[in-house]
Motif scaffolding. Structure first.
Motif, PDB file in Angstrom:
ATOM      1  N   GLU A  58       0.829  -1.213   0.000  1.00 29.77           N
ATOM      2  CA  GLU A  58       0.000   0.000   0.000  1.00 29.77           C
ATOM      3  C   GLU A  58       0.860   1.259   0.000  1.00 29.77           C
ATOM      4  N   GLN A  59       2.011   1.221   0.657  1.00 35.46           N
ATOM      5  CA  GLN A  59       2.911   2.378   0.627  1.00 35.46           C
ATOM      6  C   GLN A  59       3.405   2.620  -0.798  1.00 35.46           C
ATOM      7  N   GLY A  60       3.566   1.557  -1.553  1.00 37.46           N
ATOM      8  CA  GLY A  60       3.976   1.684  -2.947  1.00 37.46           C
ATOM      9  C   GLY A  60       2.888   2.247  -3.828  1.00 37.46           C
ATOM     10  N   GLU A  61       1.626   2.208  -3.340  1.00 37.32           N
ATOM     11  CA  GLU A  61       0.513   2.751  -4.128  1.00 37.32           C
ATOM     12  C   GLU A  61       0.766   4.221  -4.451  1.00 37.32           C
ATOM     13  N   ALA A  62       1.399   4.928  -3.538  1.00 33.89           N
ATOM     14  CA  ALA A  62       1.713   6.336  -3.797  1.00 33.89           C
ATOM     15  C   ALA A  62       2.697   6.474  -4.954  1.00 33.89           C
ATOM     16  N   ILE A  63       3.514   5.453  -5.163  1.00 31.96           N
ATOM     17  CA  ILE A  63       4.512   5.484  -6.238  1.00 31.96           C
ATOM     18  C   ILE A  63       3.891   5.046  -7.563  1.00 31.96           C
ATOM     19  N   GLU A  64       3.293   3.841  -7.578  1.00 34.96           N
ATOM     20  CA  GLU A  64       2.773   3.293  -8.825  1.00 34.96           C
ATOM     21  C   GLU A  64       1.304   3.604  -9.056  1.00 34.96           C
ATOM     22  N   GLY A  65       0.553   3.822  -7.992  1.00 31.56           N
ATOM     23  CA  GLY A  65      -0.866   4.128  -8.134  1.00 31.56           C
ATOM     24  C   GLY A  65      -1.790   2.932  -8.092  1.00 31.56           C
ATOM     25  N   ALA A  66      -1.262   1.736  -7.859  1.00 33.21           N
ATOM     26  CA  ALA A  66      -2.088   0.526  -7.846  1.00 33.21           C
ATOM     27  C   ALA A  66      -2.331   0.060  -6.417  1.00 33.21           C
ATOM     28  N   SER A  67      -3.591  -0.166  -6.077  1.00 29.33           N
ATOM     29  CA  SER A  67      -3.927  -0.711  -4.769  1.00 29.33           C
ATOM     30  C   SER A  67      -3.477  -2.163  -4.682  1.00 29.33           C
ATOM     31  N   VAL A  68      -3.531  -2.724  -3.485  1.00 31.22           N
ATOM     32  CA  VAL A  68      -3.159  -4.117  -3.286  1.00 31.22           C
ATOM     33  C   VAL A  68      -4.041  -5.033  -4.137  1.00 31.22           C
ATOM     34  N   GLY A  69      -5.344  -4.758  -4.169  1.00 32.03           N
ATOM     35  CA  GLY A  69      -6.265  -5.581  -4.954  1.00 32.03           C
ATOM     36  C   GLY A  69      -5.983  -5.511  -6.436  1.00 32.03           C
ATOM     37  N   VAL A  70      -5.746  -4.309  -6.945  1.00 32.39           N
ATOM     38  CA  VAL A  70      -5.427  -4.145  -8.374  1.00 32.39           C
ATOM     39  C   VAL A  70      -4.098  -4.821  -8.681  1.00 32.39           C
ATOM     40  N   ARG A  71      -3.133  -4.677  -7.803  1.00 34.87           N
ATOM     41  CA  ARG A  71      -1.827  -5.311  -7.988  1.00 34.87           C
ATOM     42  C   ARG A  71      -1.993  -6.820  -8.138  1.00 34.87           C
ATOM     43  N   SER A  72      -2.841  -7.428  -7.299  1.00 35.09           N
ATOM     44  CA  SER A  72      -3.058  -8.868  -7.356  1.00 35.09           C
ATOM     45  C   SER A  72      -3.673  -9.288  -8.687  1.00 35.09           C
ATOM     46  N   VAL A  73      -4.648  -8.520  -9.166  1.00 36.68           N
ATOM     47  CA  VAL A  73      -5.280  -8.821 -10.452  1.00 36.68           C
ATOM     48  C   VAL A  73      -4.254  -8.708 -11.577  1.00 36.68           C
ATOM     49  N   LEU A  74      -3.481  -7.638 -11.584  1.00 39.37           N
ATOM     50  CA  LEU A  74      -2.489  -7.441 -12.645  1.00 39.37           C
ATOM     51  C   LEU A  74      -1.450  -8.553 -12.648  1.00 39.37           C
ATOM     52  N   ASP A  75      -0.992  -8.945 -11.470  1.00 39.69           N
ATOM     53  CA  ASP A  75       0.024  -9.985 -11.398  1.00 39.69           C
ATOM     54  C   ASP A  75      -0.528 -11.330 -11.853  1.00 39.69           C
ATOM     55  N   LEU A  76      -1.751 -11.620 -11.483  1.00 37.56           N
ATOM     56  CA  LEU A  76      -2.358 -12.883 -11.911  1.00 37.56           C
ATOM     57  C   LEU A  76      -2.528 -12.915 -13.428  1.00 37.56           C
ATOM     58  N   LEU A  77      -2.953 -11.806 -14.010  1.00 40.16           N
ATOM     59  CA  LEU A  77      -3.078 -11.736 -15.469  1.00 40.16           C
ATOM     60  C   LEU A  77      -1.707 -11.852 -16.140  1.00 40.16           C
ATOM     61  N   ARG A  78      -0.696 -11.286 -15.532  1.00 37.88           N
ATOM     62  CA  ARG A  78       0.669 -11.392 -16.069  1.00 37.88           C
ATOM     63  C   ARG A  78       1.124 -12.849 -16.079  1.00 37.88           C
ATOM     64  N   ARG A  79       0.824 -13.570 -14.995  1.00 41.90           N
ATOM     65  CA  ARG A  79       1.262 -14.963 -14.875  1.00 41.90           C
ATOM     66  C   ARG A  79       0.412 -15.938 -15.675  1.00 41.90           C
TER      67      ARG A  79
END
Length: 158
Positions: A36-57
């Motif tokens: 979540e602290q990284g959300e300020a850097i990249e803009g992706a919430s934990v939930g969005v990050r999980s979706v993106l990573d799953l789609l990547r894999r």
């Protein structure tokens, strides 16, 4: 096979796995806070990050597939997909196997974002100490996978 290599009796295993649960909870919550602290850097919430990573894999998937794999409600996953789509990180494409359930596809912007997030996380994970061996990490993954399998029947939609 020595005594430490023998399978534990169920009662002893149950007690020992409580130790794992006692560590997994705080570890998970602290890791979430760090993401979540990284959300300020990249803009992706934990939930969005999980979706993106799953789609990547895994490649293109439907919301119900994403939901099932992550053991999250479809409604929550749909919100995360909507958030990601609003940022241009995913797009919906027709699903030849099911007309009413579109596939969710990672865009180039989404792929670049999740790569940046994973690179930052990798840098953090490199700091883990303890001189861990490959065998120890494989054993940890095996234990956690077996623990997760115990709860496969739990309905996440409730």
């Amino acid at each position: 096979m020595n005594e430490t290599d023998s399978p534990l009796p169920p009662d002893e295993l149950g007690h020992r796995l409580v130790e794992v649960f006692d560590l997994v909870g705080p570890l998970y919550r602290r890791a979430l806070r760090k993401v979540e602290q990284g959300e300020a850097i990249e803009g992706a919430s934990v939930g969005v990050r999980s979706v993106l990573d799953l789609l990547r894999r895994q490649g293109d998937m439907t919301v119900p597939q994403l939901s099932r794999i992550q053991a999250l409600s479809r409604q929550f996953v749909q919100r995360m997909v909507n958030d990601a789509a609003a940022c241009g990180w995913v797009q919906t494409v027709p699903n030849p196997a099911h007309q009413r359930s579109s596939l969710i596809r990672l865009t180039e912007e989404g792929r670049a974002l999740i790569t940046a997030v994973l690179d930052r996380e990798h840098t953090l994970n490199r700091q883990v100490g303890g001189d861990l061996t490959d065998a120890e990490v494989r054993a940890c993954v095996r234990v956690l996978r077996e623990m997760l399998r115990t709860f496969d029947h739990v309905d996440v939609e409730e």
